[in-house]
Design a protein around this motif. Structure first.
Motif, short mmCIF file in Angstrom:
data_model
loop_
_atom_site.label_atom_id
_atom_site.label_comp_id
_atom_site.label_asym_id
_atom_site.label_seq_id
_atom_site.Cartn_x
_atom_site.Cartn_y
_atom_site.Cartn_z
N ALA A 92 -13.57 12.42 -7.74
CA ALA A 92 -14.00 11.69 -8.94
C ALA A 92 -12.88 11.65 -9.98
CB ALA A 92 -15.26 12.32 -9.53
N GLU A 93 -12.17 12.76 -10.13
CA GLU A 93 -11.04 12.81 -11.06
C GLU A 93 -9.88 11.97 -10.54
OE1 GLU A 93 -8.09 16.18 -13.01
OE2 GLU A 93 -9.97 16.82 -12.10
N LYS A 94 -9.62 12.06 -9.24
CA LYS A 94 -8.55 11.27 -8.62
C LYS A 94 -8.81 9.78 -8.81
CE LYS A 94 -7.18 12.55 -4.47
NZ LYS A 94 -6.98 12.66 -2.99
N GLU A 95 -10.06 9.37 -8.61
CA GLU A 95 -10.42 7.96 -8.78
C GLU A 95 -10.15 7.51 -10.21
OE1 GLU A 95 -14.26 4.99 -8.33
OE2 GLU A 95 -14.54 7.13 -8.03
N LYS A 96 -10.48 8.34 -11.18
CA LYS A 96 -10.24 8.01 -12.60
C LYS A 96 -8.74 7.81 -12.85
CE LYS A 96 -10.77 9.90 -17.23
NZ LYS A 96 -11.18 11.07 -18.01
N PHE A 97 -7.91 8.73 -12.34
CA PHE A 97 -6.46 8.61 -12.52
C PHE A 97 -5.94 7.33 -11.86
CE2 PHE A 97 -6.43 13.25 -13.30
CZ PHE A 97 -5.71 13.24 -14.49
N LEU A 98 -6.40 7.05 -10.64
CA LEU A 98 -5.93 5.85 -9.94
C LEU A 98 -6.36 4.59 -10.69
CD1 LEU A 98 -6.62 6.96 -6.26
CD2 LEU A 98 -4.40 6.79 -7.42
N ARG A 99 -7.55 4.58 -11.23
CA ARG A 99 -8.02 3.44 -12.03
C ARG A 99 -7.09 3.23 -13.23
NH1 ARG A 99 -12.50 5.35 -14.15
NH2 ARG A 99 -13.63 5.17 -12.20
N ASN A 100 -6.77 4.33 -13.91
CA ASN A 100 -5.90 4.24 -15.09
C ASN A 100 -4.47 3.83 -14.72
OD1 ASN A 100 -7.97 4.90 -16.85
ND2 ASN A 100 -7.52 7.09 -16.78
N MET A 101 -4.09 4.04 -13.47
CA MET A 101 -2.76 3.65 -13.01
C MET A 101 -2.72 2.19 -12.55
SD MET A 101 -1.41 7.06 -11.06
CE MET A 101 0.32 6.56 -11.08
N GLY A 102 -3.86 1.51 -12.56
CA GLY A 102 -3.90 0.10 -12.21
C GLY A 102 -3.99 -0.22 -10.74
N VAL A 103 -4.55 0.71 -9.95
CA VAL A 103 -4.73 0.48 -8.52
C VAL A 103 -5.85 -0.55 -8.33
CG1 VAL A 103 -5.45 1.58 -6.36
CG2 VAL A 103 -3.91 2.78 -7.93
N ASP A 104 -5.64 -1.51 -7.44
CA ASP A 104 -6.67 -2.53 -7.18
C ASP A 104 -7.74 -2.02 -6.23
OD1 ASP A 104 -5.42 -4.66 -8.69
OD2 ASP A 104 -3.90 -4.71 -7.10
N MET B 61 0.82 -1.21 0.00
CA MET B 61 0.00 0.00 0.00
C MET B 61 0.85 1.26 0.00
SD MET B 61 -1.56 0.20 3.89
CE MET B 61 -2.84 1.24 3.29
N THR B 62 0.21 2.33 -0.44
CA THR B 62 0.79 3.65 -0.34
C THR B 62 -0.26 4.56 0.29
OG1 THR B 62 1.92 5.44 -1.51
CG2 THR B 62 0.15 4.33 -2.70
N ILE B 63 0.20 5.52 1.05
CA ILE B 63 -0.69 6.42 1.78
C ILE B 63 -0.31 7.85 1.44
CG2 ILE B 63 -1.53 7.11 4.06
CD1 ILE B 63 -0.26 4.46 5.13
N GLY B 64 -1.31 8.67 1.16
CA GLY B 64 -1.04 10.08 0.91
C GLY B 64 -2.28 10.84 0.50
N ALA B 65 -2.17 12.16 0.55
CA ALA B 65 -3.29 13.01 0.12
C ALA B 65 -3.47 12.92 -1.40
CB ALA B 65 -3.06 14.45 0.55
N PHE B 66 -2.38 12.85 -2.11
CA PHE B 66 -2.38 12.72 -3.57
C PHE B 66 -3.24 13.79 -4.24
CE2 PHE B 66 -1.58 8.26 -2.14
CZ PHE B 66 -0.23 8.26 -2.47
N ASP B 67 -3.20 15.01 -3.72
CA ASP B 67 -3.93 16.10 -4.36
C ASP B 67 -3.14 16.55 -5.57
OD1 ASP B 67 -5.86 17.97 -4.90
OD2 ASP B 67 -5.13 19.43 -3.44
N GLY B 68 -3.72 16.42 -6.71
CA GLY B 68 -3.07 16.76 -7.96
C GLY B 68 -2.58 15.53 -8.70
N LEU B 69 -2.26 14.48 -7.97
CA LEU B 69 -1.64 13.30 -8.59
C LEU B 69 -0.57 13.74 -9.58
CD1 LEU B 69 -4.67 10.92 -8.91
CD2 LEU B 69 -2.54 10.42 -7.75
#
Length: 184
Positions: free
Chosen positions: A72-84, A19-27
């Motif tokens: 919603a945008e963050k979720e899309k980016f994470l999905r495209n990055m292959g997060v399970d 796992m990774t933990i963070g705010a990830f604002d902006g990705l």
């Protein structure tokens, strides 16, 4: 399209994970490097990859900073990055008062073999938790800062300043995104 499973804090239990933990604002590019590094470790171990993040990010909540990436945008980016799996904690006064021990109890349910965080990572009430605390439940690694071609650190704070200074082209470059005609 890849699927991603999104959970609220405390809902997910796994027999093992990376796992990774963070705010990830902006990705931004620094976040992307951290996420890709942790994802590659999950692939090596053959275990699920989990991103633990916050909505809103703590700096947005505490310091009234502008939000760079809505969830919603963050979720899309994470999905495209292959997060399970993505765990999204609703960051509010109650969550901010959470103890270091309370957070560790939740993480133990995910059984991380490794935890990856960015530089200067703190958690828990008053930022009292450190990577040494995370090491009590799993090997914890800190991804070094990522710098742009000018040698400056890529950070959400810097990107916000670029947007405020009407330097959107540079901000989008650090976000790893192209400036579109609609954004000009």
């Amino acid at each position: 399209m890849l699927s991603i499973k999104v959970y609220r804090d405390g809902e997910l239990e796994l027999p093992q994970s990376i796992m990774t933990i963070g705010a990830f604002d902006g990705l931004h590019l620094g976040h992307q490097a951290l996420i890709n590094r942790a994802k590659s470790r999950a692939e090596i171990y053959g275990v699920p990859f989990v991103v633990y993040t916050f909505d809103p990010p703590p700096k947005v909540y505490f310091q009234n900073q502008s939000l760079l990436t809505p969830f919603a945008e963050k979720e899309k980016f994470l999905r495209n990055m292959g997060v399970d799996y993505t765990i999204v904690a609703s960051f509010d006064e109650h969550y901010a008062s959470r103890s270091v021990g309370g957070f560790l109890v939740e993480l133990r349910k995910i059984h991380p073999q490794e935890i990856w965080v960015g530089p200067n990572f703190y958690f828990g009430k008053g930022k009292s938790g450190t990577t040494q605390d995370l090491n009590m439940i799993s090997k914890t690694f800190e991804q070094p800062v990522v710098r742009c071609s000018k040698g400056e650190v890529i950070s959400s704070t810097r990107i916000r300043k670029l947007f405020q200074g009407n330097e959107a082209d540079q901000a989008y470059c650090l976000l790893g995104r192209q400036l579109t005609n609609e954004q000009v």
